[in-house]
Design a protein around this motif. Structure first.
Motif, short mmCIF file in Angstrom:
data_model
loop_
_atom_site.label_atom_id
_atom_site.label_comp_id
_atom_site.label_asym_id
_atom_site.label_seq_id
_atom_site.Cartn_x
_atom_site.Cartn_y
_atom_site.Cartn_z
N GLY A 8 0.96 -1.36 -0.03
CA GLY A 8 0.36 -0.13 -0.42
C GLY A 8 1.08 1.29 0.36
O GLY A 8 2.03 1.64 0.80
N ASN A 9 0.75 2.05 -1.00
CA ASN A 9 1.30 3.37 -1.04
C ASN A 9 0.71 4.41 -0.52
O ASN A 9 -0.56 4.63 -1.41
CB ASN A 9 1.95 3.66 -2.85
CG ASN A 9 2.68 4.86 -2.92
OD1 ASN A 9 2.67 5.62 -1.56
ND2 ASN A 9 2.38 5.79 -4.43
N TRP A 10 0.52 5.13 0.13
CA TRP A 10 0.10 6.09 0.99
C TRP A 10 0.05 7.26 0.33
O TRP A 10 -0.64 8.23 0.46
CB TRP A 10 -0.06 5.97 2.30
CG TRP A 10 -0.90 4.88 2.88
CD1 TRP A 10 -0.85 3.42 2.88
CD2 TRP A 10 -0.11 4.12 4.84
NE1 TRP A 10 -1.03 2.43 3.39
CE2 TRP A 10 -1.42 3.60 4.98
CE3 TRP A 10 -0.31 5.02 6.22
CZ2 TRP A 10 -1.29 2.65 6.97
CZ3 TRP A 10 -0.18 4.91 7.12
CH2 TRP A 10 -1.12 3.71 7.19
N SER A 95 6.31 6.42 -10.55
CA SER A 95 5.99 7.97 -12.09
C SER A 95 5.60 8.56 -11.33
O SER A 95 5.58 10.04 -11.58
CB SER A 95 4.51 7.29 -12.43
OG SER A 95 2.86 7.46 -12.00
N GLU A 96 5.14 9.37 -10.09
CA GLU A 96 5.32 10.51 -9.22
C GLU A 96 6.46 11.57 -8.81
O GLU A 96 6.43 12.95 -9.73
CB GLU A 96 4.35 10.30 -8.19
CG GLU A 96 2.53 10.65 -8.96
CD GLU A 96 1.66 9.65 -7.34
OE1 GLU A 96 1.89 9.62 -6.43
OE2 GLU A 96 0.31 8.68 -7.60
N ARG A 97 7.19 10.73 -8.46
CA ARG A 97 8.45 10.38 -8.51
C ARG A 97 8.91 11.05 -9.58
O ARG A 97 9.95 12.31 -9.98
CB ARG A 97 9.38 10.32 -7.46
CG ARG A 97 8.85 9.28 -6.53
CD ARG A 97 8.61 10.29 -5.34
NE ARG A 97 9.96 11.12 -5.27
CZ ARG A 97 10.47 12.63 -4.65
NH1 ARG A 97 9.70 12.47 -4.03
NH2 ARG A 97 11.62 13.16 -5.02
N TYR A 165 4.92 -2.59 -12.25
CA TYR A 165 4.67 -2.38 -13.57
C TYR A 165 3.57 -1.57 -13.50
O TYR A 165 2.08 -2.14 -13.10
CB TYR A 165 4.72 -3.24 -14.19
CG TYR A 165 3.56 -2.88 -15.89
CD1 TYR A 165 4.55 -2.26 -16.53
CD2 TYR A 165 2.66 -3.13 -15.77
CE1 TYR A 165 3.65 -1.29 -18.09
CE2 TYR A 165 1.94 -2.38 -17.54
CZ TYR A 165 2.33 -2.20 -18.20
OH TYR A 165 1.86 -1.37 -19.15
N GLU A 166 3.72 -0.59 -13.45
CA GLU A 166 2.28 0.82 -13.36
C GLU A 166 1.97 1.39 -14.47
O GLU A 166 3.05 2.44 -14.21
CB GLU A 166 2.48 1.40 -11.84
CG GLU A 166 2.33 0.63 -10.66
CD GLU A 166 2.42 2.26 -10.02
OE1 GLU A 166 1.69 0.95 -9.10
OE2 GLU A 166 3.05 3.16 -9.41
N PRO A 167 1.49 0.68 -15.47
CA PRO A 167 1.17 2.18 -15.94
C PRO A 167 0.29 3.50 -16.07
O PRO A 167 0.15 3.72 -15.10
CB PRO A 167 0.04 1.29 -17.44
CG PRO A 167 -0.81 0.27 -16.46
CD PRO A 167 0.41 0.60 -15.19
N ALA A 170 -3.37 4.55 -16.00
CA ALA A 170 -4.07 4.10 -14.64
C ALA A 170 -4.04 4.03 -13.40
O ALA A 170 -4.55 3.22 -12.23
CB ALA A 170 -3.68 2.28 -14.98
N ILE A 171 -2.99 4.59 -13.22
CA ILE A 171 -2.62 5.46 -11.67
C ILE A 171 -3.40 6.37 -11.58
O ILE A 171 -3.12 6.96 -11.83
CB ILE A 171 -1.11 5.86 -11.59
CG1 ILE A 171 -0.40 4.42 -11.67
CG2 ILE A 171 -0.81 6.41 -10.07
CD1 ILE A 171 1.37 4.88 -11.41
N GLY A 172 -4.75 6.54 -9.99
CA GLY A 172 -5.46 6.84 -9.86
C GLY A 172 -6.09 7.81 -10.43
O GLY A 172 -7.19 8.90 -10.56
N ILE A 232 -0.68 -0.95 -4.65
CA ILE A 232 -2.01 0.21 -4.03
C ILE A 232 -2.39 1.26 -3.33
O ILE A 232 -1.37 1.47 -2.73
CB ILE A 232 -3.11 -0.84 -3.65
CG1 ILE A 232 -2.89 -3.07 -3.61
CG2 ILE A 232 -4.27 -0.59 -3.38
CD1 ILE A 232 -3.00 -2.78 -5.06
N GLY A 233 -2.25 1.97 -4.84
CA GLY A 233 -2.92 3.69 -4.19
C GLY A 233 -3.87 4.15 -2.99
O GLY A 233 -3.84 3.82 -1.78
N GLY A 234 -4.96 4.33 -3.90
CA GLY A 234 -6.12 5.42 -3.38
C GLY A 234 -6.31 3.88 -2.64
O GLY A 234 -7.38 3.49 -1.39
C1 PEP Z 1 0.08 4.01 -6.72
O1 PEP Z 1 0.23 4.85 -6.55
O2 PEP Z 1 1.34 3.53 -7.09
C2 PEP Z 1 -1.23 3.68 -7.63
C3 PEP Z 1 -1.63 2.48 -8.41
O3 PEP Z 1 -1.68 4.36 -7.09
P1 PEP Z 1 -4.42 4.18 -7.51
O4 PEP Z 1 -3.64 2.50 -7.24
O5 PEP Z 1 -4.70 4.66 -7.00
O6 PEP Z 1 -4.04 3.42 -9.01
#
Ligand code: PEP
Length: 249
Positions: A8-10, A95-97, A165-167, A170-172, A232-234
């Protein structure tokens, strides 16, 4: 056998009180899967989170670190500092960094080496932008992120690397890669590792998928053979949702 991992990425959420509250909620959840569970609170709460979870099966990990050993880098945190508060794993290259803090494959390669020198485990994030996918360049982009960020390492180092792997699209966003898109890319990543190193290295590395994973889609994504877990983010900010995802294995 490679491990299943749900992390979990807070992000920049939760002060001390909220961190305490969320951890106590997490501790009330029951875990029915074999997945390793990790949470990544903000730097300021790492020590507290580490102390509060040390008897539980939850690993506290950091969201970032600097590549230097020490020195005049105002506002930064190094690997030794993380280790000194009990942290053994760091997320690098989110990817936010990359997007907001100018992190490049080259600076990330230095961070990876520095973390490994301190015997830390690295969760290395990468993934293509929407334009790359639309143009059909997603595999080339991912391959170059892997080459530039990680392929300076010896094969043995991959025992301490987890891939995420985080396209970016698809993030947030609520937009998820389909389970098939995730599987195709994870298989491509594993093949890229096998070509560079060996099948043994490729088979041993856990590859997590990240991007709008929620309780209602986790099971299908995690059912794919090359998907070994999720970043997992949100959904990691709600204990029930996070454990529904953990238990999707
Ligand atoms: C993330 O920040 O790494 C991420 C996957 O966020 P979210 O689950 O909210 O898309």
């Amino acid at each position: 056998m490679r491990k299943h991992i749900v992390a979990g990425n807070w992000k920049m959420n939760n002060g001390l009180i909220q961190t305490e509250t969320l951890i106590s909620e997490l501790k009330k959840q029951s875990k029915t899967s074999d997945a390793e569970v990790m949470i990544a609170p903000a730097f300021t709460n790492l020590w507290h989170a580490f102390q509060s979870t040390r008897q539980d099966n939850i690993e506290v990990v950091a969201q970032n670190m600097h590549f230097a050993e020490n020195g005049a880098y105002t506002g930064e945190v190094n690997a030794g500092m993380l280790k000194s508060v009990g942290i053994k794993t760091v997320i690098l290259g989110h990817s936010e960094r990359r997007a907001y803090f100018n992190e490049t494959d080259e600076s990330l390669a230095k961070k990876v080496s520095q973390a490994l020198e301190h015997d830390m485990r690295v969760i290395f994030c990468f993934g293509e932008e929407l334009e790359d996918r639309k143009a059909g360049n997603h595999e080339a982009v991912v391959k170059s992120q892997l080459e530039n960020g990680l392929f300076h390492l010896e094969a043995d180092a991959f025992k301490h690397i987890v891939l995420a792997y985080e396209p970016v699209w698809a993030i947030g966003t609520g937009e998820t890669a389909s389970p098939e898109q995730a599987q195709d890319m994870h298989a491509f990543i594993r093949k890229t590792l096998a070509d560079k190193y060996s099948a043994e290295v490729a088979d041993g590395v856990s590859i997590l998928y990240g991007g709008s994973v929620k309780p209602n889609n986790a099971k299908e994504i995690f059912s794919k053979p090359d998907v070994d877990g999720g970043l997992i983010g949100g959904a990691s900010l709600k204990a029930e949702d996070f454990y529904a995802i953990v238990n999707a294995f």
